[in-house]
Design a protein around this motif. Sequence first.
Motif, PDB file in Angstrom:
ATOM      1  N   TYR A   7      10.021   1.797   6.818  1.00  0.00           N
ATOM      2  CA  TYR A   7       8.712   2.361   6.493  1.00  0.00           C
ATOM      3  C   TYR A   7       7.935   1.401   5.607  1.00  0.00           C
ATOM      4  N   TYR A   8       7.148   0.555   6.221  1.00  0.00           N
ATOM      5  CA  TYR A   8       6.359  -0.404   5.481  1.00  0.00           C
ATOM      6  C   TYR A   8       5.248  -0.935   6.367  1.00  0.00           C
ATOM      7  N   ALA A   9       4.367  -1.671   5.770  1.00  0.00           N
ATOM      8  CA  ALA A   9       3.315  -2.373   6.495  1.00  0.00           C
ATOM      9  C   ALA A   9       3.313  -3.830   6.032  1.00  0.00           C
ATOM     10  N   ILE A  10       2.893  -4.691   6.915  1.00  0.00           N
ATOM     11  CA  ILE A  10       2.759  -6.115   6.616  1.00  0.00           C
ATOM     12  C   ILE A  10       1.304  -6.500   6.761  1.00  0.00           C
ATOM     13  N   GLY A  11       0.820  -7.236   5.793  1.00  0.00           N
ATOM     14  CA  GLY A  11      -0.550  -7.729   5.839  1.00  0.00           C
ATOM     15  C   GLY A  11      -0.595  -9.243   5.774  1.00  0.00           C
ATOM     16  N   TRP A  12      -1.593  -9.797   6.414  1.00  0.00           N
ATOM     17  CA  TRP A  12      -1.900 -11.227   6.287  1.00  0.00           C
ATOM     18  C   TRP A  12      -3.191 -11.366   5.498  1.00  0.00           C
ATOM     19  N   PHE A  13      -3.160 -12.228   4.508  1.00  0.00           N
ATOM     20  CA  PHE A  13      -4.300 -12.479   3.649  1.00  0.00           C
ATOM     21  C   PHE A  13      -4.567 -13.983   3.615  1.00  0.00           C
ATOM     22  N   ARG A  14      -5.766 -14.356   3.197  1.00  0.00           N
ATOM     23  CA  ARG A  14      -6.061 -15.759   3.021  1.00  0.00           C
ATOM     24  C   ARG A  14      -6.926 -15.945   1.783  1.00  0.00           C
ATOM     25  N   GLN A  15      -6.818 -17.138   1.228  1.00  0.00           N
ATOM     26  CA  GLN A  15      -7.556 -17.416   0.002  1.00  0.00           C
ATOM     27  C   GLN A  15      -7.938 -18.884  -0.044  1.00  0.00           C
ATOM     28  N   VAL A  16      -9.195 -19.117  -0.447  1.00  0.00           N
ATOM     29  CA  VAL A  16      -9.669 -20.465  -0.708  1.00  0.00           C
ATOM     30  C   VAL A  16      -9.961 -20.566  -2.192  1.00  0.00           C
ATOM     31  N   PRO A  17      -9.906 -21.761  -2.745  1.00  0.00           N
ATOM     32  CA  PRO A  17     -10.129 -21.910  -4.197  1.00  0.00           C
ATOM     33  C   PRO A  17     -11.466 -21.330  -4.626  1.00  0.00           C
ATOM     34  N   GLY A  18     -11.438 -20.560  -5.698  1.00  0.00           N
ATOM     35  CA  GLY A  18     -12.662 -20.004  -6.255  1.00  0.00           C
ATOM     36  C   GLY A  18     -13.104 -18.711  -5.624  1.00  0.00           C
ATOM     37  N   LYS A  19     -12.358 -18.236  -4.623  1.00  0.00           N
ATOM     38  CA  LYS A  19     -12.724 -16.982  -3.962  1.00  0.00           C
ATOM     39  C   LYS A  19     -11.582 -15.978  -4.050  1.00  0.00           C
ATOM     40  N   GLU A  20     -11.929 -14.708  -3.884  1.00  0.00           N
ATOM     41  CA  GLU A  20     -10.915 -13.667  -3.903  1.00  0.00           C
ATOM     42  C   GLU A  20     -10.080 -13.717  -2.623  1.00  0.00           C
ATOM     43  N   ARG A  21      -8.862 -13.210  -2.745  1.00  0.00           N
ATOM     44  CA  ARG A  21      -7.995 -13.128  -1.585  1.00  0.00           C
ATOM     45  C   ARG A  21      -8.574 -12.124  -0.593  1.00  0.00           C
ATOM     46  N   GLU A  22      -8.607 -12.539   0.673  1.00  0.00           N
ATOM     47  CA  GLU A  22      -9.241 -11.736   1.729  1.00  0.00           C
ATOM     48  C   GLU A  22      -8.188 -11.200   2.687  1.00  0.00           C
ATOM     49  N   GLY A  23      -8.261  -9.931   3.003  1.00  0.00           N
ATOM     50  CA  GLY A  23      -7.368  -9.353   3.994  1.00  0.00           C
ATOM     51  C   GLY A  23      -7.811  -9.723   5.392  1.00  0.00           C
ATOM     52  N   VAL A  24      -6.933 -10.348   6.157  1.00  0.00           N
ATOM     53  CA  VAL A  24      -7.261 -10.809   7.499  1.00  0.00           C
ATOM     54  C   VAL A  24      -6.828  -9.798   8.549  1.00  0.00           C
ATOM     55  N   SER A  25      -5.596  -9.332   8.431  1.00  0.00           N
ATOM     56  CA  SER A  25      -5.048  -8.406   9.421  1.00  0.00           C
ATOM     57  C   SER A  25      -3.828  -7.728   8.828  1.00  0.00           C
ATOM     58  N   CYS A  26      -3.449  -6.611   9.426  1.00  0.00           N
ATOM     59  CA  CYS A  26      -2.243  -5.921   8.978  1.00  0.00           C
ATOM     60  C   CYS A  26      -1.665  -5.112  10.125  1.00  0.00           C
ATOM     61  N   ILE A  27      -0.390  -4.728   9.964  1.00  0.00           N
ATOM     62  CA  ILE A  27       0.285  -3.935  10.979  1.00  0.00           C
ATOM     63  C   ILE A  27       1.245  -2.978  10.295  1.00  0.00           C
ATOM     64  N   SER A  28       1.234  -1.737  10.764  1.00  0.00           N
ATOM     65  CA  SER A  28       2.180  -0.751  10.264  1.00  0.00           C
ATOM     66  C   SER A  28       3.483  -0.873  11.053  1.00  0.00           C
ATOM     67  N   ASN A  29       4.596  -0.981  10.346  1.00  0.00           N
ATOM     68  CA  ASN A  29       5.876  -1.020  11.049  1.00  0.00           C
ATOM     69  C   ASN A  29       6.283   0.371  11.522  1.00  0.00           C
ATOM     70  N   VAL A  30       5.620   1.396  10.995  1.00  0.00           N
ATOM     71  CA  VAL A  30       5.948   2.769  11.373  1.00  0.00           C
ATOM     72  C   VAL A  30       5.305   3.124  12.710  1.00  0.00           C
ATOM     73  N   SER A  31       4.016   2.876  12.831  1.00  0.00           N
ATOM     74  CA  SER A  31       3.265   3.299  14.011  1.00  0.00           C
ATOM     75  C   SER A  31       2.848   2.145  14.912  1.00  0.00           C
ATOM     76  N   GLY A  32       2.871   0.933  14.387  1.00  0.00           N
ATOM     77  CA  GLY A  32       2.347  -0.208  15.142  1.00  0.00           C
ATOM     78  C   GLY A  32       0.846  -0.350  15.040  1.00  0.00           C
ATOM     79  N   ALA A  33       0.192   0.518  14.273  1.00  0.00           N
ATOM     80  CA  ALA A  33      -1.265   0.421  14.113  1.00  0.00           C
ATOM     81  C   ALA A  33      -1.626  -0.907  13.474  1.00  0.00           C
ATOM     82  N   THR A  34      -2.739  -1.468  13.924  1.00  0.00           N
ATOM     83  CA  THR A  34      -3.210  -2.754  13.416  1.00  0.00           C
ATOM     84  C   THR A  34      -4.635  -2.632  12.897  1.00  0.00           C
ATOM     85  N   ASN A  35      -5.027  -3.631  12.163  1.00  0.00           N
ATOM     86  CA  ASN A  35      -6.368  -3.670  11.588  1.00  0.00           C
ATOM     87  C   ASN A  35      -6.749  -5.131  11.428  1.00  0.00           C
ATOM     88  N   TYR A  36      -8.025  -5.434  11.717  1.00  0.00           N
ATOM     89  CA  TYR A  36      -8.494  -6.817  11.636  1.00  0.00           C
ATOM     90  C   TYR A  36      -9.806  -6.901  10.875  1.00  0.00           C
TER      91      TYR A  36
END
Length: 126
Positions: free
Chosen positions: A31-60
């Motif tokens: 029961y967890y989710a995995i997210g991918w994030f990215r960050q460039v110097p001087g900027k906040e970390r940005e959420g790129v995509s994620c997936i739920s291991n429970v349902s397989g739901a994704t988000n971009y």
Amino acid sequence: QLQLVESGGGLVQPGGSLRLACATSGFTSDYYAIGWFRQVPGKEREGVSCISNVSGATNYADSVKGRFTISRDNAKKTVYLQMNSLKAEDTAVYYCALDSGTRYSCSRSVSPYDYWGQGTQVTVSS
């Protein structure tokens, strides 16, 4: 001890592709989710995509829809981020993270994620 290890980053020309991998170990629950994030110097970390291991739901993020695809291989305990049609603005350090709550959906916000990998550099340049 839970670990997340990213791999697959590198230098690629605009229009090219890369596949990032996030290998997890030491986490026994399904029961967890995995997210991918990215960050460039001087900027906040940005959420790129994620997936739920429970349902397989994704988000971009809108900026990557239609170009990036997140997927999982439960047997290998690895989550992938296939990145196609890469642009210069995709250049960043990419991190994967694990949200250990019971997640039937997933979030691209940083706050739910309690475990992080060390990051892998993606550079898109000619």
